[in-house]
Design a protein around this motif. Structure first.
Motif, PDB file in Angstrom:
ATOM      1  N   ASN A  65     -10.135  -5.510   2.765  1.00 57.64           N
ATOM      2  CA  ASN A  65      -8.719  -5.879   3.259  1.00 57.64           C
ATOM      3  C   ASN A  65      -8.699  -6.048   4.602  1.00 57.64           C
ATOM      4  OD1 ASN A  65     -10.406  -3.111   3.411  1.00 57.64           O
ATOM      5  ND2 ASN A  65      -9.031  -2.588   5.222  1.00 57.64           N
ATOM      6  N   VAL A  66      -7.525  -6.994   5.280  1.00 60.08           N
ATOM      7  CA  VAL A  66      -7.538  -7.468   6.444  1.00 60.08           C
ATOM      8  C   VAL A  66      -6.790  -6.416   7.224  1.00 60.08           C
ATOM      9  CG1 VAL A  66      -6.594  -9.262   7.886  1.00 60.08           C
ATOM     10  CG2 VAL A  66      -7.321  -9.939   5.497  1.00 60.08           C
ATOM     11  N   GLY A  67      -7.547  -5.714   8.342  1.00 58.20           N
ATOM     12  CA  GLY A  67      -7.077  -4.924   9.010  1.00 58.20           C
ATOM     13  C   GLY A  67      -6.884  -3.576   8.013  1.00 58.20           C
ATOM     14  N   ARG A  68      -6.122  -2.591   8.579  1.00 56.03           N
ATOM     15  CA  ARG A  68      -5.891  -1.475   8.092  1.00 56.03           C
ATOM     16  C   ARG A  68      -4.516  -0.808   8.335  1.00 56.03           C
ATOM     17  NH1 ARG A  68      -9.148   3.070   8.856  1.00 56.03           N
ATOM     18  NH2 ARG A  68      -7.226   4.283   8.776  1.00 56.03           N
ATOM     19  N   LEU A  69      -4.150   0.174   7.445  1.00 56.31           N
ATOM     20  CA  LEU A  69      -2.937   0.835   7.543  1.00 56.31           C
ATOM     21  C   LEU A  69      -3.146   2.341   7.627  1.00 56.31           C
ATOM     22  CD1 LEU A  69      -0.079  -1.005   5.315  1.00 56.31           C
ATOM     23  CD2 LEU A  69      -0.181  -0.834   7.952  1.00 56.31           C
ATOM     24  N   ASP A  70      -2.517   3.173   8.319  1.00 49.30           N
ATOM     25  CA  ASP A  70      -3.076   4.746   8.194  1.00 49.30           C
ATOM     26  C   ASP A  70      -2.868   5.171   6.811  1.00 49.30           C
ATOM     27  OD1 ASP A  70      -3.787   4.414  11.090  1.00 49.30           O
ATOM     28  OD2 ASP A  70      -1.518   4.751  11.830  1.00 49.30           O
ATOM     29  N   THR A  71      -3.483   6.088   6.640  1.00 53.70           N
ATOM     30  CA  THR A  71      -3.171   6.761   5.489  1.00 53.70           C
ATOM     31  C   THR A  71      -1.855   7.239   4.916  1.00 53.70           C
ATOM     32  OG1 THR A  71      -5.571   7.734   5.445  1.00 53.70           O
ATOM     33  CG2 THR A  71      -4.078   8.644   3.755  1.00 53.70           C
ATOM     34  N   ASP A  72      -1.050   7.645   6.001  1.00 54.49           N
ATOM     35  CA  ASP A  72       0.259   8.058   5.818  1.00 54.49           C
ATOM     36  C   ASP A  72       1.199   6.844   6.129  1.00 54.49           C
ATOM     37  OD1 ASP A  72      -0.476   8.248   8.501  1.00 54.49           O
ATOM     38  OD2 ASP A  72       0.366  10.082   8.906  1.00 54.49           O
ATOM     39  N   THR A  73       0.925   5.721   6.332  1.00 57.32           N
ATOM     40  CA  THR A  73       1.735   4.548   6.332  1.00 57.32           C
ATOM     41  C   THR A  73       1.564   3.678   5.007  1.00 57.32           C
ATOM     42  OG1 THR A  73       1.471   4.580   8.754  1.00 57.32           O
ATOM     43  CG2 THR A  73       2.094   2.492   7.770  1.00 57.32           C
ATOM     44  N   SER A  74       2.861   3.278   4.516  1.00 57.79           N
ATOM     45  CA  SER A  74       2.632   2.239   3.542  1.00 57.79           C
ATOM     46  C   SER A  74       3.165   0.881   3.988  1.00 57.79           C
ATOM     47  CB  SER A  74       3.811   2.629   2.718  1.00 57.79           C
ATOM     48  OG  SER A  74       5.216   2.721   3.043  1.00 57.79           O
ATOM     49  N   LYS A  83       0.762  -1.097  -0.141  1.00 51.79           N
ATOM     50  CA  LYS A  83       0.002  -0.035  -0.035  1.00 51.79           C
ATOM     51  C   LYS A  83       0.803   1.335  -0.074  1.00 51.79           C
ATOM     52  CE  LYS A  83      -1.893   2.308   3.627  1.00 51.79           C
ATOM     53  NZ  LYS A  83      -1.720   3.560   2.941  1.00 51.79           N
ATOM     54  N   PRO A  84       0.495   2.305  -0.957  1.00 49.32           N
ATOM     55  CA  PRO A  84       1.342   3.460  -0.975  1.00 49.32           C
ATOM     56  C   PRO A  84       0.794   4.216   0.429  1.00 49.32           C
ATOM     57  CG  PRO A  84       0.339   3.000  -3.162  1.00 49.32           C
ATOM     58  CD  PRO A  84      -0.467   1.992  -2.047  1.00 49.32           C
ATOM     59  N   THR A  85       1.485   5.417   0.595  1.00 45.70           N
ATOM     60  CA  THR A  85       1.147   6.596   1.335  1.00 45.70           C
ATOM     61  C   THR A  85       0.110   7.245   0.898  1.00 45.70           C
ATOM     62  OG1 THR A  85       2.823   7.766   0.789  1.00 45.70           O
ATOM     63  CG2 THR A  85       3.093   6.641   2.768  1.00 45.70           C
ATOM     64  N   GLY A  86      -0.939   7.931   1.277  1.00 45.75           N
ATOM     65  CA  GLY A  86      -1.810   8.652   0.770  1.00 45.75           C
ATOM     66  C   GLY A  86      -3.146   8.010   0.443  1.00 45.75           C
ATOM     67  N   VAL A  87      -3.122   6.456   0.589  1.00 42.84           N
ATOM     68  CA  VAL A  87      -4.145   5.628   0.118  1.00 42.84           C
ATOM     69  C   VAL A  87      -4.933   5.261   1.636  1.00 42.84           C
ATOM     70  CG1 VAL A  87      -5.007   3.477  -0.676  1.00 42.84           C
ATOM     71  CG2 VAL A  87      -3.486   4.961  -2.021  1.00 42.84           C
ATOM     72  N   VAL A  88      -6.367   5.431   1.557  1.00 46.99           N
ATOM     73  CA  VAL A  88      -7.113   5.024   2.617  1.00 46.99           C
ATOM     74  C   VAL A  88      -7.408   3.549   2.700  1.00 46.99           C
ATOM     75  CG1 VAL A  88      -7.975   7.192   3.303  1.00 46.99           C
ATOM     76  CG2 VAL A  88      -9.349   5.932   1.873  1.00 46.99           C
ATOM     77  N   SER A  89      -7.369   2.841   3.671  1.00 46.28           N
ATOM     78  CA  SER A  89      -7.449   1.481   3.686  1.00 46.28           C
ATOM     79  C   SER A  89      -9.160   1.073   4.130  1.00 46.28           C
ATOM     80  CB  SER A  89      -6.969   0.758   5.052  1.00 46.28           C
ATOM     81  OG  SER A  89      -5.564   0.722   5.093  1.00 46.28           O
ATOM     82  N   THR A  90      -9.732   1.261   3.072  1.00 48.86           N
ATOM     83  CA  THR A  90     -11.130   0.973   2.593  1.00 48.86           C
ATOM     84  C   THR A  90     -11.494   0.942   1.164  1.00 48.86           C
ATOM     85  OG1 THR A  90     -13.445   1.962   3.435  1.00 48.86           O
ATOM     86  CG2 THR A  90     -11.752   3.562   2.379  1.00 48.86           C
ATOM     87  N   MET A  91     -12.385   0.238   0.837  1.00 50.36           N
ATOM     88  CA  MET A  91     -12.829  -0.159  -0.783  1.00 50.36           C
ATOM     89  C   MET A  91     -13.489   0.932  -1.182  1.00 50.36           C
ATOM     90  SD  MET A  91     -11.547  -2.966  -1.488  1.00 50.36           S
ATOM     91  CE  MET A  91     -10.546  -3.882  -0.704  1.00 50.36           C
TER      92      MET A  91
END
Length: 262
Positions: free
Chosen positions: A115-124, A85-93
């Protein structure tokens, strides 16, 4: 859920039973003839029991199949994909605010992945996409304690005493937290910053950033490199790939270990 290997043999009920050697061949294990040889050698198990008879039928959507003790993904309807996952992308469909979301990475797959779990928008980093609800539950639920490893670029020089604090536990506003493992990555950052590798099994919101901020080292960049037995490796940012047979086997073993009554 699959049949209990302690009590059940291969499925023979409704749901599309097929010859085991055909199922193994379709899963890419070996040709039908070679699969029969694997079975004859006692290297194939169904629901925990060795199967040597080539006429055995199994239901790929129910039965658990393993070769040399390693689980094989035989259900063609189930798919698990690893995403960087790149930064700047929210972990939702789908994001109601119109921000970049995960749908751009799932559009090319026929299966409806989530998605299984999530990563913050600013985390890759490593994020799993799957349509396997049982597997997602094991990987995402805090009770199973699946570890995640992150690499953080933080401000300042991190001292050994600070690492000890993170290992021993610190108090945050939502309770105490301790790293399972933490270390400085040697020669990993420029002057005035430090690369820190941190492993923990908590799934609390923005936990890595909050932990490092609490010990005086705000995070500048953060990437998740490992999720349970899975590793990001050299997958490029924005890239996706299917799990390897070995990775699926490792996840299946994790799910069996944590399944109640096993």
């Amino acid at each position: 859920m699959p049949a209990d290997p302690r009590t059940d043999g291969p499925s023979t009920g409704a749901g599309g039973p097929e010859r085991l050697q055909k199922v193994l061949a379709a899963a890419g294990v070996a040709s039908r003839r070679a699969s029969e040889e694997l079975m004859a050698a006692g290297r194939v198990a169904v629901n925990g029991r060795i199967v040597t008879e080539p006429g055995t039928r199994v239901d790929p959507t129910i039965d658990e199949v393993a070769v040399d003790g390693v689980a094989v993904q035989v259900d063609p309807g189930r798919r698990t994909v690893l995403l960087h996952k790149p930064t700047g992308v929210v972990s939702t469909m789908h994001d109601e605010r119109g921000r970049p979301d995960l749908s751009r990475f799932t559009a090319r797959f026929e299966e409806r992945l989530f998605n299984v779990g999530r990563l913050d928008t600013d985390t890759s980093g490593l994020l799993l996409l799957t349509n396997d609800g049982d597997l997602a539950h094991v990987l995402a639920h805090p009770s199973f304690g699946v570890t995640k490893t992150y690499i953080a670029l933080v401000s300042g020089a991190v001292r050994p005493q600070t690492l000890a604090r993170l290992r021993n536990g610190i108090e945050l506003e939502d309770g105490p937290i301790a790293a399972d493992r933490v270390r400085v990555v040697p020669n990993g950052a420029a002057s005035g910053a430090t690369l820190v590798e941190l492993t923990l099994h908590s799934g609390r919101n923005r936990i890595v950033r909050r932990m490092l901020d609490a010990v005086g080292h705000p995070v500048r960049e953060l990437v998740r490199r490992e999720f349970g037995p899975l590793k990001l490796g050299d997958l490029p940012v924005g890239g996706t790939r299917d799990l390897t047979a070995a990775e699926f086997g490792a996840l299946a073993a994790l799910a069996r270990r944590d399944r109640p009554g096993r």
